[in-house]
Write a protein that holds these residues in place. Structure first.
Motif, mmCIF file in Angstrom:
data_model
loop_
_atom_site.group_PDB
_atom_site.id
_atom_site.type_symbol
_atom_site.label_atom_id
_atom_site.label_comp_id
_atom_site.label_asym_id
_atom_site.label_seq_id
_atom_site.Cartn_x
_atom_site.Cartn_y
_atom_site.Cartn_z
ATOM 1 N N SER A 14 1.033 -1.155 0.137
ATOM 2 C CA SER A 14 -0.313 0.043 0.051
ATOM 3 C C SER A 14 0.849 1.181 0.134
ATOM 4 N N ARG A 37 -3.131 -4.010 4.778
ATOM 5 C CA ARG A 37 -4.433 -3.740 5.571
ATOM 6 C C ARG A 37 -5.352 -2.754 4.895
ATOM 7 N N SER A 38 -4.564 -1.502 4.199
ATOM 8 C CA SER A 38 -5.131 -0.569 3.500
ATOM 9 C C SER A 38 -5.705 -1.090 2.148
ATOM 10 N N SER A 143 17.636 -5.280 6.304
ATOM 11 C CA SER A 143 17.796 -4.042 6.626
ATOM 12 C C SER A 143 19.347 -3.956 6.939
ATOM 13 N N TYR A 156 13.671 -3.976 17.001
ATOM 14 C CA TYR A 156 13.853 -3.794 15.441
ATOM 15 C C TYR A 156 14.943 -4.606 14.849
ATOM 16 N N PRO A 186 18.424 -2.360 3.105
ATOM 17 C CA PRO A 186 18.494 -0.907 2.909
ATOM 18 C C PRO A 186 18.782 -0.187 3.986
ATOM 19 N N THR A 191 10.319 6.821 3.385
ATOM 20 C CA THR A 191 8.929 6.149 2.896
ATOM 21 C C THR A 191 7.947 6.742 4.087
HETATM 22 O O1 NJP Z 1 7.773 1.358 4.855
HETATM 23 P P1 NJP Z 1 6.319 1.958 5.064
HETATM 24 P P2 NJP Z 1 8.779 0.776 4.093
HETATM 25 N N1 NJP Z 1 0.173 -6.814 7.319
HETATM 26 O O2 NJP Z 1 5.735 2.351 6.352
HETATM 27 C C1 NJP Z 1 2.541 -2.729 5.216
HETATM 28 C C2 NJP Z 1 12.026 -2.140 5.649
HETATM 29 N N2 NJP Z 1 13.074 -1.129 5.839
HETATM 30 O O3 NJP Z 1 8.177 0.771 2.553
HETATM 31 O O4 NJP Z 1 -0.995 -2.731 6.177
HETATM 32 C C3 NJP Z 1 0.444 -6.457 6.063
HETATM 33 O O5 NJP Z 1 6.247 3.163 3.833
HETATM 34 C C4 NJP Z 1 1.982 -1.473 5.365
HETATM 35 O O6 NJP Z 1 0.573 -1.429 4.809
HETATM 36 P P3 NJP Z 1 -0.523 -1.271 5.684
HETATM 37 C C5 NJP Z 1 11.016 -2.328 6.467
HETATM 38 O O7 NJP Z 1 11.346 -2.912 7.709
HETATM 39 C C6 NJP Z 1 12.597 0.099 5.358
HETATM 40 O O8 NJP Z 1 9.922 1.617 4.190
HETATM 41 O O9 NJP Z 1 -1.697 -0.799 4.860
HETATM 42 N N3 NJP Z 1 1.143 -5.299 5.606
HETATM 43 C C7 NJP Z 1 2.791 -0.649 4.475
HETATM 44 O O10 NJP Z 1 2.273 -0.936 2.955
HETATM 45 C C8 NJP Z 1 10.039 -2.979 5.983
HETATM 46 O O11 NJP Z 1 10.056 -4.379 6.060
HETATM 47 C C9 NJP Z 1 13.678 1.266 5.677
HETATM 48 O O12 NJP Z 1 -0.150 -0.366 6.833
HETATM 49 C C10 NJP Z 1 1.588 -4.637 6.651
HETATM 50 C C11 NJP Z 1 4.052 -1.421 4.438
HETATM 51 O O13 NJP Z 1 3.970 -2.570 5.423
HETATM 52 C C12 NJP Z 1 10.174 -2.842 4.200
HETATM 53 O O14 NJP Z 1 11.360 -2.084 4.240
HETATM 54 C C13 NJP Z 1 14.969 0.666 6.166
HETATM 55 C C14 NJP Z 1 1.370 -4.920 8.036
HETATM 56 C C15 NJP Z 1 5.219 -0.437 5.203
HETATM 57 O O15 NJP Z 1 5.268 0.693 4.427
HETATM 58 C C16 NJP Z 1 8.919 -1.788 3.838
HETATM 59 O O16 NJP Z 1 9.151 -0.524 4.554
HETATM 60 C C17 NJP Z 1 15.244 -0.473 6.357
HETATM 61 C C18 NJP Z 1 0.837 -6.242 8.182
HETATM 62 N N4 NJP Z 1 0.600 -6.564 9.654
HETATM 63 C C19 NJP Z 1 14.399 -1.607 6.016
HETATM 64 N N5 NJP Z 1 2.160 -4.078 8.802
HETATM 65 C C20 NJP Z 1 13.622 2.339 5.350
HETATM 66 N N6 NJP Z 1 12.252 2.905 4.947
HETATM 67 O O17 NJP Z 1 14.151 3.368 5.762
HETATM 68 C C21 NJP Z 1 2.727 -3.099 7.935
HETATM 69 O O18 NJP Z 1 16.515 -0.696 6.670
HETATM 70 N N7 NJP Z 1 2.216 -3.476 6.779
#
Ligand code: NJP
Length: 255
Positions: A14, A37-38, A143, A156, A186, A191
């Protein structure tokens, strides 16, 4: 053998990296199952990408913390699109930056259930069909926190060390099968991640002040590249950071 239009299932599609990965794979002709979930966001993204790229795409409800939700999502995806060949274990989050003596049960519960149990559950559910299909690729969003720790990041970092452990174990367990395993690790990517972690846009903006972070499309490009390589090539791990970030604590900022 690689199918002409492999089906990719992306968790957490999402926002952020998941959404960007959907856009990148759609442009390369993948059919897509987009979960989060969205529901409205993944549903409209699927409609948009199907129209723009002439692929089949479906977006539906998925909560990776819930076994019934995972199975229902996979069943529906398979019914609508056919066998899932590529799993992108992207859904994940961090909550807070509390030191161990202050960390709250609710925060660690959410991180462990999503980043650890969710990844295990999704992977276990998707592997049998990949085996039967004879072609598969599993991606894990790890990560830089899979490789080190920092103050306030115990839980985390622990969950991302887990992701590294499952990635490396799976590669051993599936040796000899036509299924590739890649972790994409990453550094700082702008984000919704920091908003979720810190609770406000203002605090999130401060994380990236004066430096140039990665954007979600940079990570999506890593995934698009790795899955597009010839079948004999397995990219084990992609550790990717902004030029302005040398380590967790070493970020170059123009102030
Ligand atoms: O984060 P964000 P990123 N069931 O918050 C979903 C890793 N990472 O894209 O359910 C299903 O924009 C949530 O969707 P919703 C990080 O650990 C990032 O940056 O609708 N989905 C949303 O689409 C993660 O593993 C950075 O709320 C669930 C998404 O997850 C990945 O990259 C650095 C959920 C999160 O989108 C993507 O993160 C790093 C559930 N229970 C690693 N809970 C960074 N951004 O700096 C959440 O080292 N979601």
């Amino acid at each position: 053998m690689r199918p002409e239009h492999p089906v990719a299932l992306i968790t957490g599609a999402s926002w952020g990296i998941g959404e960007a990965t959907a856009r990148a794979l759609a442009a390369d002709g993948f059919h897509l199952a987009l979960g989060a979930r969205s529901v409205e966001r993944v549903s409209s993204l699927a409609t948009e990408l199907a129209t723009t790229h002439g692929i089949q795409a479906w977006g539906g409800p998925l909560d990776v913390r819930d076994g019934d939700s995972v199975q229902a999502f996979l069943d529906q995806a398979t019914e609508r699109l056919g066998t899932v060949h590529v799993l992108v274990n992207n859904a994940g989050l961090a909550r807070g930056l509390d030191r161990i003596e202050d960390v709250r049960d609710a925060d660690w519960d959410e991180m462990i259930r999503t980043n650890v149990e969710g990844v295990l559950r999704m992977t276990r559910a998707c592997l049998p069909a990949m085996r039967r299909a004879g072609w598969g690729h599993v991606f894990f969003l790890g990560s830089t926190a899979s490789h080190g720790v920092y103050e306030g990041g115990a839980v985390y970092c622990g969950t991302k060390h887990f992701v590294r452990a499952i990635t490396e174990t799976l590669r051993l367990e599936l040796l000899g099968l036509p299924i590739r395993i890649t972790s994409v690790d990453p550094g700082m990517v702008e984000t919704e991640f920091s908003v979720t972690r810190l609770g406000s846009r203002e605090r999130a903006d401060a994380v990236y002040r004066g430096m140039e972070p990665l954007v979600a499309a940079d990570i999506a490009e890593c995934i698009r590249w790795a899955v597009g390589l010839p079948d004999r090539v397995n990219i084990d791990q992609i550790l990717v950071k902004p030029r302005d970030q040398a380590a967790f604590h070493r970020v170059h900022r123009q102030s």
